[in-house]
Design an enzyme around this catalytic site. Sequence first.
Site, mmCIF file in Angstrom:
data_model
loop_
_atom_site.group_PDB
_atom_site.id
_atom_site.type_symbol
_atom_site.label_atom_id
_atom_site.label_comp_id
_atom_site.label_asym_id
_atom_site.label_seq_id
_atom_site.Cartn_x
_atom_site.Cartn_y
_atom_site.Cartn_z
ATOM 1 N N ASP A 290 0.831 -1.205 0.000
ATOM 2 C CA ASP A 290 0.000 0.000 0.000
ATOM 3 C C ASP A 290 0.873 1.266 0.000
ATOM 4 O OD1 ASP A 290 -2.200 1.695 0.142
ATOM 5 O OD2 ASP A 290 -2.435 1.450 2.305
ATOM 6 N N GLU A 324 -2.450 10.296 -0.908
ATOM 7 C CA GLU A 324 -3.719 9.582 -0.839
ATOM 8 C C GLU A 324 -4.081 9.228 0.588
ATOM 9 O OE1 GLU A 324 -6.336 5.989 -0.710
ATOM 10 O OE2 GLU A 324 -4.297 6.244 0.039
ATOM 11 N N HIS A 422 -1.427 -0.663 6.290
ATOM 12 C CA HIS A 422 -1.174 0.368 7.303
ATOM 13 C C HIS A 422 -0.443 -0.145 8.540
ATOM 14 C CE1 HIS A 422 -4.815 2.993 5.782
ATOM 15 N NE2 HIS A 422 -3.932 2.706 4.836
#
Length: 456
Positions: A290, A324, A422
């Site tokens: 990510d 983002e 995350h």
Amino acid sequence: MRKFAYFLVLGSCAMTAQEQDAQQLKNIYNEALTQSKCYAWLDHLCNKIGGRLSGSANAQKAVDYTKAQLETLGLDRVYLQEVMVPHWVRGEKEAAYFEVNGKKTSVPVCALGGSIATGKNGLAAEVIEVHGLNELESLGTEKLKGKIVFYNRPMDPALIDPMNAYRGAADQRGAGAREAAKYGAVGVIVRSMNLRLDDFPHTGNMGYGKLAESEFIPAAAISTNGADLLSQSLKANPKLKFWFKQSCKKYDDVLSYNVIGEIKGSEQPETIIVVGGHLDSWDLADGAQDDGAGVVQSMEVLHLLKALHYKPKHTIRAVLFMNEENGVRGGDKYAALAQQNNETHVFALESDSGGFTPRGFTFEADDAALERISRWKPLFAPYFIHLFEKGHSGTDVEPIQSPNVIKAGLKPDTQRYFDYHHAATDTFDAVDKRELELGAAAITSLIYLIDQYGTN
């Protein structure tokens, strides 16, 4: 849309357009699986740069690196697009424990992005466990004032698509502190957005909405194992005290950049096809899944097209969006400038669901457009790509507002995505080289077909 039924004469043999397209997809996959650069690019982003939170020195290093790499591909244009981004710094490693009868039990926590600090001595208070924002009103100020609100609604394991499970739980992370503060709570602890039981807290963005700064309260994520342990302990000892400490701080916005590379169209250069991912990542790890994977896959699309000497009809643009994770400033700025410059986009695809084995695509398109695109499914069948369905495209391409633009997202197998999302586990070794390359090939194949036949 052109029909597949006509014939092309190549030397002495006739080949249908469908056969020609099948051969081109085969060429794309062969090149991606034998000559791609994306895994090496990801290695550098993760292991030489690391986490790339907006406003950080590492984010700027990533801008410089990806721009330099795009410049090696012989593109028609590589440039930076200025964007002001938030600058939030985590500070020292967080710590937490709960105390029962003088016994302290440590649990893993991390500050949520955008949160304030607790103060140098930490924050200690009794805990009220809830499972959703809607419970706060029934508890009211009388029960919540001076307490730490513990949001413990897990992602729903019965939902087959983990993305849907995530969306069903993420509101407590994003709005939990804001809503709890209205009732006098002094802090918030949120169960990590993770289907797996482990000891890794998962960060993510949160916001205070229209609260006055004096009303802000600190917010942290707790690991899933830690959340279960705390919940069990609360049932036995409802008056237990929870303590946590974090030293995060928000600074003034800083200048950063979207990184853009493009191949100019040979027939309709004013009409643009975008492929992208977000260059920023959270700071607990390398941001490999990510969204380092999406970044290098987007770069790889241009590399593959150049390597195959393909001359697109439309301008094909790779956009590496900044911010983002905690603001979408890059996506908003790109869309605003596109509108200001009267740019026409016909298609925009984002890869932001990890570098796992690709299964297909999700589209924001009407029924007729989706039906037309779905006619290409037989071309993808040899590569085990089968999902062509309506769904979310990508946070960064959402703001693009050209008339009739179709937006899409790569749909990989995301069953393990939230093991890494995350968290400190989002490292380079979590990405499989072949799966990453298969995703790049799938995206390039779709971009090729969109370029050849358009969207209407």
